[in-house]
Design an enzyme around this catalytic site. Structure first.
Site, PDB file in Angstrom:
ATOM      1  N   ARG A 172      15.077  23.052 -37.022  1.00  0.00           N
ATOM      2  CA  ARG A 172      15.460  22.920 -38.435  1.00  0.00           C
ATOM      3  C   ARG A 172      14.969  21.623 -39.065  1.00  0.00           C
ATOM      4  NH1 ARG A 172      19.356  26.343 -40.371  1.00  0.00           N
ATOM      5  NH2 ARG A 172      19.862  24.795 -41.944  1.00  0.00           N
TER       6      ARG A 172
ATOM      7  N   ASP B 148      21.532  19.893 -45.774  1.00  0.00           N
ATOM      8  CA  ASP B 148      22.337  20.358 -44.653  1.00  0.00           C
ATOM      9  C   ASP B 148      23.510  19.424 -44.396  1.00  0.00           C
ATOM     10  OD1 ASP B 148      21.271  22.727 -43.846  1.00  0.00           O
ATOM     11  OD2 ASP B 148      20.331  21.963 -42.026  1.00  0.00           O
TER      12      ASP B 148
ATOM     13  N   GLU C  66      27.557  23.468 -10.001  1.00  0.00           N
ATOM     14  CA  GLU C  66      28.249  22.192 -10.223  1.00  0.00           C
ATOM     15  C   GLU C  66      27.316  21.135 -10.788  1.00  0.00           C
ATOM     16  OE1 GLU C  66      31.681  22.119  -9.943  1.00  0.00           O
ATOM     17  OE2 GLU C  66      31.012  24.197  -9.809  1.00  0.00           O
TER      18      GLU C  66
ATOM     19  N   PRO D 296      26.391  17.611 -18.681  1.00  0.00           N
ATOM     20  CA  PRO D 296      27.615  17.052 -19.268  1.00  0.00           C
ATOM     21  C   PRO D 296      27.644  15.522 -19.243  1.00  0.00           C
ATOM     22  CG  PRO D 296      28.137  18.789 -17.684  1.00  0.00           C
ATOM     23  CD  PRO D 296      26.680  18.488 -17.537  1.00  0.00           C
TER      24      PRO D 296
HETATM   25  C1  9D3 Z   1      33.367  22.807 -12.922  1.00  0.00           C
HETATM   26  C2  9D3 Z   1      32.403  21.686 -12.772  1.00  0.00           C
HETATM   27  N1  9D3 Z   1      32.643  20.615 -13.708  1.00  0.00           N
HETATM   28  C3  9D3 Z   1      33.679  19.694 -13.247  1.00  0.00           C
HETATM   29  C4  9D3 Z   1      34.587  19.367 -14.384  1.00  0.00           C
HETATM   30  C5  9D3 Z   1      31.415  19.879 -13.888  1.00  0.00           C
HETATM   31  C6  9D3 Z   1      30.447  20.691 -14.633  1.00  0.00           C
HETATM   32  C7  9D3 Z   1      29.220  21.025 -14.092  1.00  0.00           C
HETATM   33  C8  9D3 Z   1      28.323  21.798 -14.798  1.00  0.00           C
HETATM   34  C9  9D3 Z   1      30.741  21.138 -15.906  1.00  0.00           C
HETATM   35  C10 9D3 Z   1      29.829  21.903 -16.626  1.00  0.00           C
HETATM   36  C11 9D3 Z   1      28.640  22.260 -16.071  1.00  0.00           C
HETATM   37  C12 9D3 Z   1      27.672  23.077 -16.824  1.00  0.00           C
HETATM   38  N2  9D3 Z   1      27.377  22.476 -18.133  1.00  0.00           N
HETATM   39  C13 9D3 Z   1      26.186  22.042 -18.458  1.00  0.00           C
HETATM   40  O1  9D3 Z   1      25.251  22.183 -17.691  1.00  0.00           O
HETATM   41  C14 9D3 Z   1      25.999  21.376 -19.732  1.00  0.00           C
HETATM   42  C15 9D3 Z   1      26.935  21.038 -20.758  1.00  0.00           C
HETATM   43  C16 9D3 Z   1      28.334  21.242 -20.908  1.00  0.00           C
HETATM   44  O2  9D3 Z   1      29.037  21.832 -20.064  1.00  0.00           O
HETATM   45  N3  9D3 Z   1      28.938  20.768 -22.037  1.00  0.00           N
HETATM   46  C17 9D3 Z   1      28.249  20.122 -23.016  1.00  0.00           C
HETATM   47  N4  9D3 Z   1      26.939  19.911 -22.929  1.00  0.00           N
HETATM   48  C18 9D3 Z   1      26.308  20.366 -21.806  1.00  0.00           C
HETATM   49  S1  9D3 Z   1      24.684  20.174 -21.512  1.00  0.00           S
HETATM   50  C19 9D3 Z   1      24.737  20.944 -20.070  1.00  0.00           C
END
Ligand code: 9D3
Length: 245
Positions: free
Chosen positions: A153, A168, A115, A88
């Site tokens: 793609r 696209d 997490e 994220p």
């Molecule tokens: C509940 C934990 N979160 C606190 C707000 C942090 C968190 C950790 C791990 C939120 C999501 C994740 C898992 N997500 C991913 O590994 C992830 C992801 C995403 O959640 N949204 C957009 N792109 C990606 S790339 C990897």
């Protein structure tokens, strides 16, 4: 192009990767995706891949050793290919990033769970970090599939349709025009007369106009970056409500 995926949930990948365009790209030898289970590289008897965070707090963190062991067993130490951590906190994934990655012969994807992953993976193993958007998912597996799909793609010949990749949505910077197929009248709703006219110049003009109008209404951010020609500006002015301009 070769893609090595490292995950705790390898079973999530084959059904999507084997279907449709991705399946065909793999059968044609344009794309080879190998999925590796990080758990196979845990060294303790219970194959533990997560642990409590130093400093306390809730949740679990993915341990670094199994991730390093998995990646290095496949790609060597240090890996000689780009290693992308899906997270994220990564840079936003866009069509431009998909095109950039599509030029690489080989890349590795690490999918996080819980997490997050131990910071040493990010600092000393990953060479890039990508997010697919600002919403909370359960892990990096869906983002990895999204990335593979979008990158595949962009590969020459992957679509079996030489024009597909260019026309696209997003590749051209504008949203697409509406599409219609038979029947000509469905529940009383008619296909626009222009599309039935057989006048190709008129049809292209209508499609361009619809594309511009949709983009203006729904994604003004895209329109601002599209750099409209004088002709485009005129086409849009013809159909746009004065108050939306
Ligand atoms: C509940 C934990 N979160 C606190 C707000 C942090 C968190 C950790 C791990 C939120 C999501 C994740 C898992 N997500 C991913 O590994 C992830 C992801 C995403 O959640 N949204 C957009 N792109 C990606 S790339 C990897």
């Amino acid at each position: 192009m070769r893609v090595d995926v490292f995950t705790l949930f390898p079973d999530l990948f084959p059904p999507y990767l084997e279907a449709s365009i991705l399946g065909r790209a793999q059968l044609a030898g344009l794309l080879q995706v190998s999925v590796h289970n990080i758990r196979d590289h845990a060294t303790d008897k219970h194959q533990v891949t997560d642990d409590e965070p130093y400093g306390g707090g809730g949740g679990m963190v993915m341990k670094p050793e199994p991730i390093f062991a998995a990646v290095e067993s496949v790609l060597g130490a240090p890996p000689q290919v780009p290693v992308i951590l899906l997270s994220p906190q990564g840079r936003p994934f866009t069509q431009a990033v998909a095109q950039e990655l599509g030029k690489l012969p080989h890349l590795a994807l690490i999918c996080g769970r819980y997490e997050g992953v131990d910071e040493r993976v990010r600092a000393h193993l990953a060479t890039d970090e990508i997010s697919i958007g600002d919403y909370v998912l359960t892990g990096g597996e869906l983002p990895a599939l999204v990335l593979i799909d979008a990158v595949a793609r962009t590969l020459p010949d992957a679509l079996g349709d030489p024009e597909g990749a260019i026309t696209d949505s997003h590749a051209g910077g504008l949203l697409e025009h509406p599409h219609y197929t038979r029947p000509q009248i469905f529940r009383g709703w008619e296909v626009p007369e222009t599309l039935l006219s057989g006048d190709h110049a008129r049809i292209e003009r209508w499609r361009r106009q619809q594309s511009l109008l949709r983009t203006a209404q729904r994604r003004p951010d895209l329109l601002a970056r599209a750099g409209l020609s004088k002709t485009d500006r005129k086409l849009l002015d013809e159909v746009q409500e004065p108050e939306t301009k």
